[in-house]
Design an enzyme around this catalytic site. Structure first.
Site, PDB file in Angstrom:
ATOM      1  N   THR A 117      11.562  43.202  19.232  1.00  0.00           N
ATOM      2  CA  THR A 117      12.890  43.677  19.880  1.00  0.00           C
ATOM      3  C   THR A 117      12.846  45.418  19.878  1.00  0.00           C
ATOM      4  O   THR A 117      13.163  45.856  20.839  1.00  0.00           O
ATOM      5  CB  THR A 117      13.862  43.044  19.491  1.00  0.00           C
ATOM      6  OG1 THR A 117      13.804  41.434  19.608  1.00  0.00           O
ATOM      7  CG2 THR A 117      15.150  43.252  20.052  1.00  0.00           C
ATOM      8  N   HIS A 170      10.992  47.053  22.264  1.00  0.00           N
ATOM      9  CA  HIS A 170      11.516  47.075  23.475  1.00  0.00           C
ATOM     10  C   HIS A 170      12.703  48.077  23.781  1.00  0.00           C
ATOM     11  O   HIS A 170      12.824  48.997  24.606  1.00  0.00           O
ATOM     12  CB  HIS A 170      12.359  45.717  23.972  1.00  0.00           C
ATOM     13  CG  HIS A 170      11.222  44.564  24.205  1.00  0.00           C
ATOM     14  ND1 HIS A 170      10.436  44.870  25.247  1.00  0.00           N
ATOM     15  CD2 HIS A 170      11.088  43.471  23.476  1.00  0.00           C
ATOM     16  CE1 HIS A 170       9.572  43.715  25.245  1.00  0.00           C
ATOM     17  NE2 HIS A 170       9.919  42.790  24.263  1.00  0.00           N
ATOM     18  N   HIS A 184      16.478  44.885  11.861  1.00  0.00           N
ATOM     19  CA  HIS A 184      17.243  43.851  11.488  1.00  0.00           C
ATOM     20  C   HIS A 184      16.419  42.787  10.645  1.00  0.00           C
ATOM     21  O   HIS A 184      16.709  41.663  10.545  1.00  0.00           O
ATOM     22  CB  HIS A 184      17.979  43.136  12.828  1.00  0.00           C
ATOM     23  CG  HIS A 184      16.852  42.775  13.968  1.00  0.00           C
ATOM     24  ND1 HIS A 184      16.592  43.794  14.852  1.00  0.00           N
ATOM     25  CD2 HIS A 184      16.169  41.864  14.010  1.00  0.00           C
ATOM     26  CE1 HIS A 184      15.591  43.218  15.633  1.00  0.00           C
ATOM     27  NE2 HIS A 184      15.211  41.805  15.096  1.00  0.00           N
ATOM     28  N   CYS A 192      31.113  33.929  15.240  1.00  0.00           N
ATOM     29  CA  CYS A 192      32.717  34.072  15.157  1.00  0.00           C
ATOM     30  C   CYS A 192      33.277  33.104  14.241  1.00  0.00           C
ATOM     31  O   CYS A 192      34.428  33.572  13.792  1.00  0.00           O
ATOM     32  CB  CYS A 192      33.202  34.028  16.600  1.00  0.00           C
ATOM     33  SG  CYS A 192      33.054  32.339  17.318  1.00  0.00           S
ATOM     34  N   CYS A 234      34.260  29.184  17.621  1.00  0.00           N
ATOM     35  CA  CYS A 234      33.856  28.551  19.083  1.00  0.00           C
ATOM     36  C   CYS A 234      33.442  27.200  18.864  1.00  0.00           C
ATOM     37  O   CYS A 234      33.303  26.822  17.722  1.00  0.00           O
ATOM     38  CB  CYS A 234      32.766  29.504  19.804  1.00  0.00           C
ATOM     39  SG  CYS A 234      31.233  29.443  19.211  1.00  0.00           S
ATOM     40  N   CYS A 291      30.054  27.035  16.723  1.00  0.00           N
ATOM     41  CA  CYS A 291      30.477  27.586  15.500  1.00  0.00           C
ATOM     42  C   CYS A 291      30.908  26.107  14.657  1.00  0.00           C
ATOM     43  O   CYS A 291      30.584  25.606  13.636  1.00  0.00           O
ATOM     44  CB  CYS A 291      31.348  28.634  15.218  1.00  0.00           C
ATOM     45  SG  CYS A 291      30.209  30.213  15.494  1.00  0.00           S
ATOM     46  N   CYS A 322      26.282  30.743  18.509  1.00  0.00           N
ATOM     47  CA  CYS A 322      27.798  31.005  18.920  1.00  0.00           C
ATOM     48  C   CYS A 322      27.937  31.893  19.932  1.00  0.00           C
ATOM     49  O   CYS A 322      27.030  32.608  20.447  1.00  0.00           O
ATOM     50  CB  CYS A 322      28.000  31.816  17.521  1.00  0.00           C
ATOM     51  SG  CYS A 322      29.583  32.965  17.819  1.00  0.00           S
ATOM     52  N   ILE A 345       5.171  35.788  14.617  1.00  0.00           N
ATOM     53  CA  ILE A 345       5.746  34.672  14.427  1.00  0.00           C
ATOM     54  C   ILE A 345       4.738  33.257  14.859  1.00  0.00           C
ATOM     55  O   ILE A 345       4.854  32.488  14.023  1.00  0.00           O
ATOM     56  CB  ILE A 345       6.954  34.444  15.393  1.00  0.00           C
ATOM     57  CG1 ILE A 345       8.131  35.844  15.218  1.00  0.00           C
ATOM     58  CG2 ILE A 345       7.693  33.163  15.311  1.00  0.00           C
ATOM     59  CD1 ILE A 345       9.215  35.736  16.054  1.00  0.00           C
ATOM     60  N   ILE A 375      14.551  27.314  21.409  1.00  0.00           N
ATOM     61  CA  ILE A 375      14.843  27.757  20.225  1.00  0.00           C
ATOM     62  C   ILE A 375      14.985  29.256  20.159  1.00  0.00           C
ATOM     63  O   ILE A 375      14.578  30.121  20.715  1.00  0.00           O
ATOM     64  CB  ILE A 375      13.408  27.568  19.222  1.00  0.00           C
ATOM     65  CG1 ILE A 375      12.813  26.336  19.531  1.00  0.00           C
ATOM     66  CG2 ILE A 375      13.756  27.998  17.585  1.00  0.00           C
ATOM     67  CD1 ILE A 375      13.561  25.145  18.781  1.00  0.00           C
TER      68      ILE A 375
END
Lengths: 352, 352, 352, 352
Positions: free
Chosen positions: D44, D47, D67, D97, D100, D103, D111, D179, D291
């Site tokens: 990511t 990108h 991350h 959050c 929701c 969650c 979420c 992965i 997934i």
């Protein structure tokens, strides 16, 4: 807003409760203060009133009891955004730690550091109660308001019924106290086949019929196991929902369970239960589940969905409605074996 | 007993069927011969009648059609002990091999060597039909007799609904042919919350209401996705039961599905469906299930349990009852879009 | 082919077994006759040899014992197509009825009318054994031939381990007889985290280490519960695999199980086990599973897949190899506590 | 403590990143400040560096990326008790959050209001990063420290593999980026049977072998479907783990999947994938799972358990180690197709 409020408290290590004047709880940044509308009495409250052995080990007076309630949010802490003043709510009263193995696995209801509001800290038998924001459950306007006061035990029933397949299953509910009665209604609403139930109390057997039980057995006068095996082609029931904690009922339940069946145990035996592990569990390939509390918050979602869709008629369960200070009458009715739920109103009984 | 019988057969590689005289089937040591009481027409039979591309590749005339039926056991092979003459029965018409990977795993409904009675070998549009004893399903006396003729499609519906949790779930059924209609009834009987359905045919929408759908949408005149998202707080439904095979309906279904939802696909698209895998499946964390046939025999057990307990009212589905030789009228009614089930009686229509 | 054969039989209602000459079994249309290559002794055979209370109630002499074996198909009945002469095979020795509630649900291993070959009818301690074709399990050439003689107990172990999640789980195996030892190897092969085991017999503890146990505890000299809670941050293990049937071990197992954990019970207690249902099951939200036999045939598929992929080293389990007529020596070694498997060869011991 | 720090940021809506000086984040009462030790580059991030269409729609410069990381807690907010200064940690960077539908159901990873640290707010390509305390994951001392920087992608792999049964299953991994390679190792550690993999890049195929793949196929030069069906007795694999996002690989994956199999899709296709829903999903009775992310926090528990028990050797995945300011070299190596993980050290590379 007033600084003091009325609260029903255990103030001494002895039998009984008393109405006291106590400070309105101060809330922290992640808490919510709720003005209690209606509250209901749990069997656990009876034990604490009576000051039994378990209570003596667990309760540290002074403490305000009460963990079944609904009410209106009065104010919220500065970090709270998902709940606001004026929301009509109930709450999960089990407060989990968030970081133990079980919490991390999504099994917060069996958190290793669980604290219960109304047991381990001040509860809802009061004009106001303090609740962590994450535990607040907003109530849908489609759900009858007074149902909001009994979501805690209804959650026990839903948790037990939903612990495995129920649609198309034959079911035995052993014990028709309030949670057993709710379990009957939940099982029927979710497509169970024949629902059998055993209960020695005549009044409760009559309520079991009203809640939808197909076959109501008095095990004091009839051989429940023979009856059930006889009606199931000697196979037994698919699902046992144990709601009594009574050793004889538990044993009958296991003898009535089919090979490969599910036994979900919620009732708390107060003495040893000599289970026949070999014949009733191992050779049968049975699954036995201990059920505690309500899943946080899967059970709340399921329960709300059933209620919103009008699938559960719980009206037969509701008995007296009175103000909180008339608690002595309510407690003595329940100690007499009444299976219904009595609603206590700390801030006054609404006209219907 | 007579050596010859009437049978509705495909005898030429061309459109149409014809009533013929054929030998009563000879049975082997593990077979059962059933005298057919009532039989019902499946959408697959319409395809074979019309001799579409799929039929041309699969059907080898001559063959007797028919795979939805009930009847009375006439005689059994010498190795058969669990079924006896006189038993009132239906049958699973998918015959599995018993030894492939799927059969050994208990997934016989997707056996690698599956043969279908009424498709790959002579079926139940006849006075008698031969069935392996293991495929016979004895019918409980508590179940209305004519329901026995539509257990095959009811099994499809039950298999689809029961492929995941249903109690407390919001549901979208796309397509209200007979199986879609049955799925609505099954979902409601098993505790589903709101059931939405989409269908362009007005007659079928009316039937959907009768079967218990809460919200019936005509996607030709209303934006189904907008309606469903609007009524579910922008969340979408928990469960999609896809019964249409229609590409637009399938796409609407996926757009209406909540993140984490289940999509169970039974309808057979006849053209490519350009799914948005990224947004509708992957980012959503959705589960998509292909559903084929009925579980052997878990679905039969579940279906029987629901019927015995009186949980399903299928009466609105039943239309005409006539003798087998009046098949042309029945086929043309169904080709016209009728969603109900027409019962054909090879051995005469009983008086009600 | 010879009409008579050697067979190890219980011919009298008394202690002991004897080598006899018996007719080679005649087979029916759906049966298979297998020439036995290797056979192995189960704990159940020891009980029958010793003629204990259970044996006296179950066994009807004369009967040939033996339900763990492999061999080569000699001939097949006329209705059999999936097995042919020359196939190297083992077999599931539990014969199910095919039509009871459990069989229809895919739970044939707990069939209501189960019969066991080698217990209820003549078994594999003989030159030949008769088996229903559906129970035959063809052995892949990639699997060591002698492993074929112990698939019955390996299936018990795989069934127990696979009864719930195992990858990433901490595990306690109570009891290190052959099945307990196999369970250790299976759990490790399937990604379990730390495997604890308890066993009082020193020889078996040494074998547990060889099979892959991480922590081997002698509960006669060490507090197993304290050790396990101490090493798991007071949480307990995720999974208990109970293989001993010993009441003290069972109790220790439950006390060592984490809240929300799984207890899978295969060992058969010979006396009552006073379980603390409240603290060890209900408040813990534990799941207790009775395990019996092997799933038919899901467990066989799983077991074969592990063996084909070379994931299980069972060599440490194999002890003596001898001819069937030397059975007395083998039985007395096993009665002395040997945990390994002794192979008996009715048709002669092969050179390695 | 310094008020300013180095951070690798996207400061303009254009290709590229730049090292900047930024304020050390201020933390709120429920936050934690972590001093970053090692951080790793995700696809990511490539990108976003390249400023592709997706990035242009999602990223709001200026923002610090990153991350995947590990580090040491510098300080904690006043409401935080479960984490303390000095703890060595990683973190789940998806912030949910809490209220929701998803969650509340325990599906926080999907979420409805998810925010990602390093995408939607400042991330870990910096000397310090701010994280909500609930998202902190404490690292066990038994786990190699540098593994802590790649738990985010390892979590994707574990989530995908653990989305259904894996022990004893044949597996196809399509695509051997980091992965995919991790998924091979996880599947093998958890008892999978044969692991097939497809990958066109030679370097990645070599790494697949190192990670434990049994059969490595180059689909550019070999018919992968024919090979897999040929080696599985025409049955296909039990499990497809789709890690490529490549339409041809996805189609091959579905054609290689057995009837009744599981397809778990993690790779993100950038174009439409014309799936054959009828033959590859519906008639097959297949289960297809989208997934996304990692379960919060079940996947973290599972991943930690495998790592603590030493079940995963991830060393082959680690490539260069360098300081954060040498990011340009690292990004260009990865854009060239390198499958390994490059570690960047904002506070200096430790000597090994």
């Amino acid at each position: 807003m007033a600084a003091m409020m009325k609260a029903l408290r255990k103030i001494k290590a002895a039998r009984g409760l008393s109405m006291e004047t106590a400070p309105v709880p101060a809330i922290g940044p992640t808490d919510v203060l709720v003005r209690v509308k209606a509250t209901s009495i749990c069997g656990t409250d009876l034990h604490i009133y009576g000051w039994d052995r378990w209570s003596q080990g667990r309760i540290k007076p002074p403490v305000t009891l009460g963990h079944e309630f609904c009410g209106t949010v009065e104010r919220v802490g500065e970090e709270v955004s998902a709940v606001k003043a004026g929301d009509f709510v109930s709450a999960e009263m089990h407060v989990n730690c968030g970081h133990c193995h079980q919490c991390r696995l999504g099994e917060a209801h069996i958190c290793q550091n669980l604290r219960i509001i109304g047991i381990d800290q001040d509860g809802a038998f009061a004009e106001f109660v303090k609740i962590p924001a994450s535990n607040i459950w907003k109530l849908d306007a489609a759900i009858p308001e007074h149902y909001g006061a009994i979501l805690d035990p209804l959650g026990n029933a839903v948790h037990t019924v939903f612990a495995g397949p129920i649609a198309g299953q034959t079911v035995l509910v052993t014990g028709c106290g309030p949670i057993g009665l709710m379990a009957i209604a939940v099982a029927k609403a979710c497509g169970s086949s024949t629902v059998y139930t055993t209960e020695t109390n005549e009044h409760r057997r009559a309520m079991a019929k009203k809640m939808g039980a197909d076959v109501v057995i008095n095990p004091a006068t009839e051989d429940a196991v023979a009856r059930i095996l006889g009606e199931t082609n000697r196979t037994g029931v698919d699902v046992l929902l144990e709601m009594s904690g009574n050793p004889a009922a538990i044993q009958q339940g296991f003898k009535s369970l089919r090979a490969g069946g599910r036994a979900s145990l919620l009732g708390i035996p107060t003495e040893n239960v000599p289970l026949d592990l070999v014949n009733d569990v191992i050779f049968k390939g049975a699954t036995v589940q201990g059920i505690y509390g309500r899943r946080m918050y899967g059970t709340w979602v399921q329960m709300t969905a059933l209620l919103k869709a009008g699938r559960l008629n719980l009206e037969p369960l509701f008995g007296e409605r009175t103000t909180l200070d008339k608690f002595e009458t309510a407690f003595s009715l329940l100690q007499g074996g009444l299976a219904g739920k009595i609603l206590l109103y700390p801030n006054g009984v609404p006209s219907r």
